[in-house]
Design an enzyme around this catalytic site. Sequence first.
Site, PDB file in Angstrom:
ATOM      1  N   THR A 179      48.057   7.763  35.637  1.00  0.00           N
ATOM      2  CA  THR A 179      48.392   9.142  36.002  1.00  0.00           C
ATOM      3  C   THR A 179      49.264   9.187  37.248  1.00  0.00           C
ATOM      4  O   THR A 179      49.176   8.299  38.103  1.00  0.00           O
ATOM      5  CB  THR A 179      47.084   9.927  36.266  1.00  0.00           C
ATOM      6  N   ASP A 180      50.056  10.256  37.365  1.00  0.00           N
ATOM      7  CA  ASP A 180      50.840  10.453  38.591  1.00  0.00           C
ATOM      8  C   ASP A 180      49.936  10.729  39.786  1.00  0.00           C
ATOM      9  O   ASP A 180      50.377  10.632  40.939  1.00  0.00           O
ATOM     10  CB  ASP A 180      51.865  11.590  38.417  1.00  0.00           C
ATOM     11  N   GLU A 181      48.657  11.088  39.515  1.00  0.00           N
ATOM     12  CA  GLU A 181      47.765  11.447  40.624  1.00  0.00           C
ATOM     13  C   GLU A 181      47.487  10.261  41.542  1.00  0.00           C
ATOM     14  O   GLU A 181      47.046  10.447  42.681  1.00  0.00           O
ATOM     15  CB  GLU A 181      46.460  12.053  40.094  1.00  0.00           C
ATOM     16  N   TYR A 228      38.566  10.768  41.210  1.00  0.00           N
ATOM     17  CA  TYR A 228      39.243  10.460  39.932  1.00  0.00           C
ATOM     18  C   TYR A 228      40.495   9.626  40.177  1.00  0.00           C
ATOM     19  O   TYR A 228      40.659   8.540  39.596  1.00  0.00           O
ATOM     20  CB  TYR A 228      39.613  11.754  39.197  1.00  0.00           C
ATOM     21  N   LYS A 249      41.476   5.696  39.155  1.00  0.00           N
ATOM     22  CA  LYS A 249      42.640   5.315  38.335  1.00  0.00           C
ATOM     23  C   LYS A 249      43.527   4.337  39.122  1.00  0.00           C
ATOM     24  O   LYS A 249      44.054   3.372  38.547  1.00  0.00           O
ATOM     25  CB  LYS A 249      43.444   6.544  37.915  1.00  0.00           C
TER      26      LYS A 249
HETATM   27  P1  NAD Z   1      39.869  13.214  27.783  1.00  0.00           P
HETATM   28  O1  NAD Z   1      38.848  13.424  28.858  1.00  0.00           O
HETATM   29  O2  NAD Z   1      40.258  14.346  26.918  1.00  0.00           O
HETATM   30  O3  NAD Z   1      39.375  12.036  26.815  1.00  0.00           O
HETATM   31  C1  NAD Z   1      38.798  10.860  27.292  1.00  0.00           C
HETATM   32  C2  NAD Z   1      38.169  10.144  26.108  1.00  0.00           C
HETATM   33  O4  NAD Z   1      37.602   8.913  26.590  1.00  0.00           O
HETATM   34  C3  NAD Z   1      37.043  10.931  25.433  1.00  0.00           C
HETATM   35  O5  NAD Z   1      37.177  10.864  24.029  1.00  0.00           O
HETATM   36  C4  NAD Z   1      35.781  10.202  25.885  1.00  0.00           C
HETATM   37  O6  NAD Z   1      34.713  10.282  24.940  1.00  0.00           O
HETATM   38  C5  NAD Z   1      36.291   8.777  26.047  1.00  0.00           C
HETATM   39  N1  NAD Z   1      35.476   7.999  26.991  1.00  0.00           N
HETATM   40  C6  NAD Z   1      35.057   8.365  28.223  1.00  0.00           C
HETATM   41  N2  NAD Z   1      34.312   7.375  28.767  1.00  0.00           N
HETATM   42  C7  NAD Z   1      34.289   6.366  27.860  1.00  0.00           C
HETATM   43  C8  NAD Z   1      33.715   5.065  27.845  1.00  0.00           C
HETATM   44  N3  NAD Z   1      32.957   4.606  28.867  1.00  0.00           N
HETATM   45  N4  NAD Z   1      33.919   4.282  26.753  1.00  0.00           N
HETATM   46  C9  NAD Z   1      34.658   4.739  25.690  1.00  0.00           C
HETATM   47  N5  NAD Z   1      35.202   5.954  25.645  1.00  0.00           N
HETATM   48  C10 NAD Z   1      35.030   6.757  26.726  1.00  0.00           C
HETATM   49  O7  NAD Z   1      41.112  12.582  28.545  1.00  0.00           O
HETATM   50  P2  NAD Z   1      42.680  12.748  28.231  1.00  0.00           P
HETATM   51  O8  NAD Z   1      43.160  13.956  28.916  1.00  0.00           O
HETATM   52  O9  NAD Z   1      42.916  12.550  26.794  1.00  0.00           O
HETATM   53  O10 NAD Z   1      43.236  11.488  29.056  1.00  0.00           O
HETATM   54  C11 NAD Z   1      43.439  10.222  28.429  1.00  0.00           C
HETATM   55  C12 NAD Z   1      43.977   9.260  29.475  1.00  0.00           C
HETATM   56  O11 NAD Z   1      45.186   9.781  30.032  1.00  0.00           O
HETATM   57  C13 NAD Z   1      43.025   9.024  30.635  1.00  0.00           C
HETATM   58  O12 NAD Z   1      43.082   7.665  30.977  1.00  0.00           O
HETATM   59  C14 NAD Z   1      43.589   9.893  31.753  1.00  0.00           C
HETATM   60  O13 NAD Z   1      43.303   9.340  33.021  1.00  0.00           O
HETATM   61  C15 NAD Z   1      45.084   9.824  31.448  1.00  0.00           C
HETATM   62  N6  NAD Z   1      45.853  10.995  31.916  1.00  0.00           N
HETATM   63  C16 NAD Z   1      45.571  12.254  31.442  1.00  0.00           C
HETATM   64  C17 NAD Z   1      46.343  13.320  31.874  1.00  0.00           C
HETATM   65  C18 NAD Z   1      46.109  14.724  31.374  1.00  0.00           C
HETATM   66  O14 NAD Z   1      46.830  15.646  31.796  1.00  0.00           O
HETATM   67  N7  NAD Z   1      45.200  14.967  30.465  1.00  0.00           N
HETATM   68  C19 NAD Z   1      47.345  13.135  32.821  1.00  0.00           C
HETATM   69  C20 NAD Z   1      47.573  11.843  33.307  1.00  0.00           C
HETATM   70  C21 NAD Z   1      46.830  10.777  32.819  1.00  0.00           C
HETATM   71  P1  TYD Z   2      43.575  20.411  36.095  1.00  0.00           P
HETATM   72  O1  TYD Z   2      43.866  20.881  34.719  1.00  0.00           O
HETATM   73  O2  TYD Z   2      42.146  20.195  36.497  1.00  0.00           O
HETATM   74  O3  TYD Z   2      44.451  19.113  36.333  1.00  0.00           O
HETATM   75  P2  TYD Z   2      44.686  18.245  37.697  1.00  0.00           P
HETATM   76  O4  TYD Z   2      43.728  18.673  38.720  1.00  0.00           O
HETATM   77  O5  TYD Z   2      44.406  16.865  37.211  1.00  0.00           O
HETATM   78  O6  TYD Z   2      46.111  18.483  38.075  1.00  0.00           O
HETATM   79  O7  TYD Z   2      44.193  21.466  37.125  1.00  0.00           O
HETATM   80  C1  TYD Z   2      45.572  21.755  37.145  1.00  0.00           C
HETATM   81  C2  TYD Z   2      45.835  22.654  38.333  1.00  0.00           C
HETATM   82  O8  TYD Z   2      45.184  23.905  38.119  1.00  0.00           O
HETATM   83  C3  TYD Z   2      45.273  22.131  39.640  1.00  0.00           C
HETATM   84  O9  TYD Z   2      46.153  22.495  40.703  1.00  0.00           O
HETATM   85  C4  TYD Z   2      43.952  22.847  39.798  1.00  0.00           C
HETATM   86  C5  TYD Z   2      44.231  24.192  39.161  1.00  0.00           C
HETATM   87  N1  TYD Z   2      43.085  24.864  38.535  1.00  0.00           N
HETATM   88  C6  TYD Z   2      42.810  26.208  38.828  1.00  0.00           C
HETATM   89  O10 TYD Z   2      43.499  26.863  39.650  1.00  0.00           O
HETATM   90  N2  TYD Z   2      41.765  26.807  38.185  1.00  0.00           N
HETATM   91  C7  TYD Z   2      40.972  26.145  37.296  1.00  0.00           C
HETATM   92  O11 TYD Z   2      39.997  26.751  36.761  1.00  0.00           O
HETATM   93  C8  TYD Z   2      41.277  24.779  36.992  1.00  0.00           C
HETATM   94  C9  TYD Z   2      40.438  23.992  36.007  1.00  0.00           C
HETATM   95  C10 TYD Z   2      42.355  24.182  37.632  1.00  0.00           C
END
Ligand code: NAD
Ligand code: TYD
Length: 337
Positions: free
Chosen positions: A124-126, A150, A154
């Site tokens: 992630t960019d985070e 988090y 990562k």
């Molecule tokens: P999500 O939370 O929707 O899904 C995570 C999945 O991992 C779920 O199906 C969960 O059951 C599974 N999981 C959790 N713990 C586990 C374990 N111990 N063993 C096996 N499976 C397990 O997450 P997402 O949004 O689909 O993100 C997927 C990946 O992308 C993650 O690595 C996250 O850090 C990265 N990512 C997500 C975003 C975003 O905006 N969603 C942005 C940047 C990076």
């Molecule tokens: P989020 O979807 O939790 O992603 P991330 O924190 O990983 O960027 O949140 C996106 C942005 O929205 C973040 O600045 C936090 C804000 N946010 C709210 O203002 N209200 C909410 O209820 C949530 C879940 C997030």
Amino acid sequence: MSILVTGGAGFIGSNLVRRLLAQRSETVVVLDALTYAGNLENLAGCVDGERCRFVKGSITDRTLVDATLVDHQVDVILHLAAESHVDRSIASAAPFIDTNVTGTLVMLEAARAHGVRRFVHVSTDEVYGSLGPNDAPFTERSPLDPSSPYSASKAASDHLVAAFVRTYRLDAVITRCSNNYGPFQFPEKFIPLMILNALEGRPLPIYGDGQQVRDWLHVDDHCDALILAMDRGAGGQVYNIGGFGERRNLDIARAILHQVGASEDLLTHVSDRPGHDRRYAIDPSKTQADLGWAPQWDVERGLVATIDWYRQHSDWCDHVRSGEYREYYQRHYHTTL
Ligand code: NAD
Ligand code: TYD
């Protein structure tokens, strides 16, 4: 030979599995623990036990991971399984260390032991921390400076992957994407939460002043980049993936209200998230140049399509919010896989 997708029942993982099944011929194996974020309804119509197989279990379970790699002759790992929600990590960090750090270590050790050809680590960019309003977007050379439990977990996993590349010559690439949105995203995250609340006339909780900026990336564009990183990425390299979609949270919330025809009176400022990163922005030029990737979605069009998806999938939304989705595995898969 097969491709293993860890976390394939989650938001990005399930979109990726559908894309792999549509575009390629390999067998796809999903390893997922089905935590609260994992939902087999996200993979409805995909898992058939042949072309697409499902293994329920944790990436922290080395015995299960070894058996999965051997039984399914896994050639490539796309590693997405993670605890992914910042607010949950602030409430309780330990599960993030277990899955994101220890789980990634287990996956790396197993990949090495079984001669996996390619390991794609989805990060992630985070991990780069927060930008000021006039700072240049993150590049792959930006220092890691995570703010939340988090993002710290990562960053730790990214360092482990880099260490396995250098120490053991594991063929791994790391991808770092910005905030994803699109179908099947669990409604604890910002965009789906705002959509569902707007559709139901409930308050939209805006943390702090709502001026925080995220660089929104459609999940389809992200999945395309992951497949290119798997095929064309150079071992040991990092690839940033961003959507050229920088928007303030308040502007996203207003756009959603406007699109569904709800009042801005629903905007409700609530206390800010502790340690809240102010701005994320990605410079994806290396990914564009080296992998030949370009995002196809702009945020306005993507938001309209995503709102439509949530409108048309009220059953999915109801099951997620009632918790009924957790019984799906038992009903549909337990006896057949
Ligand atoms: P999500 O939370 O929707 O899904 C995570 C999945 O991992 C779920 O199906 C969960 O059951 C599974 N999981 C959790 N713990 C586990 C374990 N111990 N063993 C096996 N499976 C397990 O997450 P997402 O949004 O689909 O993100 C997927 C990946 O992308 C993650 O690595 C996250 O850090 C990265 N990512 C997500 C975003 C975003 O905006 N969603 C942005 C940047 C990076
Ligand atoms: P989020 O979807 O939790 O992603 P991330 O924190 O990983 O960027 O949140 C996106 C942005 O929205 C973040 O600045 C936090 C804000 N946010 C709210 O203002 N209200 C909410 O209820 C949530 C879940 C997030």
